[in-house]
Design a protein around this motif. Sequence first.
Motif, short mmCIF file in Angstrom:
data_model
loop_
_atom_site.label_atom_id
_atom_site.label_comp_id
_atom_site.label_asym_id
_atom_site.label_seq_id
_atom_site.Cartn_x
_atom_site.Cartn_y
_atom_site.Cartn_z
N LEU A 281 0.82 -1.21 0.00
CA LEU A 281 0.00 0.00 0.00
C LEU A 281 0.86 1.26 0.00
N TYR A 282 0.40 2.24 -0.75
CA TYR A 282 0.94 3.59 -0.60
C TYR A 282 0.14 4.28 0.52
N ASN A 283 0.19 5.58 0.58
CA ASN A 283 -0.56 6.27 1.63
C ASN A 283 -2.05 5.99 1.49
N THR A 284 -2.73 5.88 2.63
CA THR A 284 -4.15 5.51 2.67
C THR A 284 -5.00 6.75 2.92
N SER A 285 -6.13 6.83 2.23
CA SER A 285 -7.09 7.91 2.46
C SER A 285 -8.42 7.31 2.88
N MET A 286 -9.08 7.98 3.85
CA MET A 286 -10.45 7.59 4.21
C MET A 286 -11.36 8.72 3.79
N VAL A 287 -12.39 8.37 3.03
CA VAL A 287 -13.22 9.38 2.37
C VAL A 287 -14.69 9.11 2.68
N ARG A 288 -15.40 10.15 3.12
CA ARG A 288 -16.85 10.03 3.29
C ARG A 288 -17.54 10.65 2.09
N MET A 289 -18.48 9.90 1.52
CA MET A 289 -19.20 10.38 0.36
C MET A 289 -20.17 11.50 0.74
N ARG A 290 -20.48 12.33 -0.21
CA ARG A 290 -21.42 13.41 0.02
C ARG A 290 -22.83 12.85 0.21
N GLY A 291 -23.68 13.69 0.76
CA GLY A 291 -25.08 13.31 0.95
C GLY A 291 -25.93 14.54 1.14
N GLN A 292 -27.21 14.40 0.91
CA GLN A 292 -28.13 15.51 1.09
C GLN A 292 -28.54 15.60 2.55
N VAL A 293 -28.25 16.75 3.17
CA VAL A 293 -28.66 16.96 4.56
C VAL A 293 -30.16 17.26 4.58
N GLY A 294 -30.91 16.44 5.26
CA GLY A 294 -32.35 16.60 5.30
C GLY A 294 -32.78 17.60 6.35
N GLU A 295 -34.05 17.63 6.63
CA GLU A 295 -34.61 18.49 7.65
C GLU A 295 -34.10 18.06 9.03
N PRO A 296 -34.04 19.01 9.97
CA PRO A 296 -33.63 18.64 11.34
C PRO A 296 -34.48 17.51 11.89
N ILE A 297 -33.85 16.64 12.67
CA ILE A 297 -34.53 15.48 13.23
C ILE A 297 -34.76 15.71 14.72
N LEU A 298 -36.01 15.69 15.13
CA LEU A 298 -36.33 15.83 16.55
C LEU A 298 -36.19 14.48 17.24
N ILE A 299 -35.40 14.47 18.31
CA ILE A 299 -35.28 13.26 19.13
C ILE A 299 -36.31 13.39 20.25
N PRO A 300 -37.41 12.68 20.15
CA PRO A 300 -38.49 12.87 21.13
C PRO A 300 -38.08 12.38 22.51
N HIS A 301 -38.65 13.02 23.51
CA HIS A 301 -38.40 12.61 24.89
C HIS A 301 -39.28 11.40 25.20
N ILE A 302 -38.64 10.24 25.30
CA ILE A 302 -39.34 8.99 25.59
C ILE A 302 -38.74 8.40 26.85
N LEU A 303 -39.51 8.30 27.88
CA LEU A 303 -39.01 7.81 29.16
C LEU A 303 -38.44 6.41 29.01
N ASP A 304 -37.21 6.22 29.50
CA ASP A 304 -36.56 4.91 29.47
C ASP A 304 -37.15 4.06 30.59
N SER A 305 -38.08 3.21 30.24
CA SER A 305 -38.80 2.43 31.25
C SER A 305 -37.97 1.28 31.82
N GLU A 306 -36.81 0.97 31.22
CA GLU A 306 -35.99 -0.15 31.68
C GLU A 306 -34.93 0.28 32.68
N ASN A 307 -34.80 1.56 32.93
CA ASN A 307 -33.77 2.08 33.82
C ASN A 307 -34.44 2.77 35.00
N VAL A 308 -34.19 2.24 36.21
CA VAL A 308 -34.83 2.80 37.41
C VAL A 308 -34.44 4.25 37.60
N TRP A 309 -33.14 4.56 37.41
CA TRP A 309 -32.70 5.94 37.55
C TRP A 309 -33.38 6.84 36.54
#
Length: 735
Positions: A281-309
């Motif tokens: 191998l010669y020098n290695t490159s790591m490349v991320r492909m382009r992509g279309q950034v979509g609308e903001p994603i809301l992470i809803p508040h969902i109570l974690d019922s499996e964790n007592v804390w």
Amino acid sequence: MARTKINMVISLIKKEDTMKTKILTWNMVLASLLTMFLQSCQKNLLTLTDEDQNRSFMAVFRHQGNTGKSSDPLASQVVNTNDMYLVWNGIHGAAGYRLKMKVQSGSWDIPGDILWDTIVGPDVLKLTKIDLQYSTKHNFAIQTLSPMGEAYHSKWYGLGDGAHNDDRAEWEMGERIGIPDVVSVANVTETSMRVWFDLTVPPPNPTTPLNPSFQYEDGKFLIDEILVQPASVNRDLETKSIKLTDADRANGYVDVTGLTSNSLYVVNGLNGKVGRYWDRLYNTSMVRMRGQVGEPILIPHILDSENVWAQQNNVSRLDTILNNFLLDNTLAEGTIFMLEAGKKYYMGSNVVLAKGLTLRSNLPGTKPIVYMGLGYNETNTGSNALNFQLGRPAQAGEIGSITVGDVIFDDISFELPLAVNFFNQSLYPGKSINGNYFINQHSASMPFTCSRLETRNCNFQGMVRSWFRTQGSNRQVIENIIIDNCLFHDAGMYDTNGRGYPLITGAAVSVATNIFNNVVIKNNSFIGISWDQLVRENANLAWASSVVWNVTIENNTFLNAFSVSNGRFLIQHQNPPANSTYTVKKNLFISVKATGDNRDFYQSGMDFRTYRPGLSFDIADNYATSAKSANNAVTYYSSAEIFNNQPFSHASRGAGFNNGVLNAGGLEATKVTTGPTPIAPENLMVDPYPKGKKVGANWDTNAHLYNLNGLRYKNTPEVLNHPIYTEGIGDPRWR
């Protein structure tokens, strides 16, 4: 039956009156209980399975963890830079030995992460595994095979992790030096890239000679294949292999199509005439492909019922969503995630930041809370404390660098409510002091470049050891670090001296490392913070020409910050590269304590040791409150400036070097002033005092806490006419 016997004996005891009889009866009780105990043990011994009794003994690798010898020439060790010599103890009667290997970041439980799995005969007690991935930690495991069959094989040795070092066998391969920059990538789209290759052999370089594994003829490197492989985060994608023609080599590039958007690829050029894979191998490159950034994603508040804390605190888990984003090639780098304003979330594991994203409130001005851990660990010896992790370790086949886009946190309060520090540890009996951070880079992280790391409008509480720490030997480049309009409080106090790491900790080993390329710290407040320094990088390297440091510290308020013990320099850059610049303007420094509080303040300014050509300063308009209380009863500091150690104006280790010739405003401008009429902190602010005191050698448990609402400026003529107010000095939030 056992309970019946005991009851009978106790009944007999109640009927006896004489001491002699009582003693005799108690002996009977003890004898009965001892008999029952021995019978129980005998039963357990008799229930051992045949496999347990006849299992083969475990073979272990010969290394320091098992021999205690740090320099054993016969031990398992790395040889020839990237070959691994393994030796282990022989087991009498063994049918053979099975050996496995993975890289450090892989998992023994994922078949695709196992890079080598082989069986050798009973007489083989050593071997050399050749041609391993350079500059990468590898883990090895061994099992004794029994002639009686699989059920009787020994348990594995070497499966341990960082928390179980006695059952861990790990070695890091050496660095491959003298690698020419032959392969580069450009024109990256959602599904294609152009891979260039410059085959011209550079002139000899006595400092870093060309590695002999690179072959060339007539002044041209030999290359016959371009390989574009999916990285570990999306390993199931198709590999593209292009065999180069003479026409391709004449053009100097090939176009690679049919790739997947948002995905990460490892790009290599190979010379098939070389026998060892990692030397092809010669020098290695790591490349991320382009992509279309979509609308903001809301992470809803969902109570974690499996964790007592989680149920007790009404919080929703966050880390799994952010870690899955790294693996999700349907979401582009730069995706915006929103948290519900005013709601609580928590991290249940470290979050890897190796793909640019924004995390912000869905309602500007109303902060959600992110707990950096929740509850206590399994042994109940400390609170769960997690970090963000910038960059990531290499997986199999990944020897190049990675590029991370903008990482932005906006309008969030990051907290660790159960953080234990040196002051409050008595309130948490049996709990150890936390060694946590906001961001802690993995020590084995691949070389990386991050375009932007930014926090704005955020609060930070409970980071005991530091805010951001880099580490490891690989190159680290962050083009911009922006900390704007943030509040830091109730953090630090890692030990009796308050030490830990600085707010931003550099630890350069590579001459190309540069996390201070453009650091801007403005409009923030640091209230009672006791971390080591504000910014630090003490390496003295022959910095690459591309490495220049530019640091701006402006309009911040430092109240009893970085002052618990001596040497907490605001800026400790002992050996900056040539042409570096430092702008320090309009900052407010406050030292304050109540009557009867005998804490000392050790405010320190700068620590420079090397003044390379082009180094410059722009330091001006920095203010401090008065040296004494309004009634002159309490002395806050007695030095000429609030800094008792190496102020900005220091003649040999500060911006006062050579009579201030390097500072834009000269020597006088480097001095921190109180203005023509000093103002006491208690006259400037409603309530600037710490909640607790230091009495003798003892600190109150709340001596690091403050009434944050009490830091508002008073509406008095003394305040409104003072330069601190009229010239806009310090964090604007308190005005």
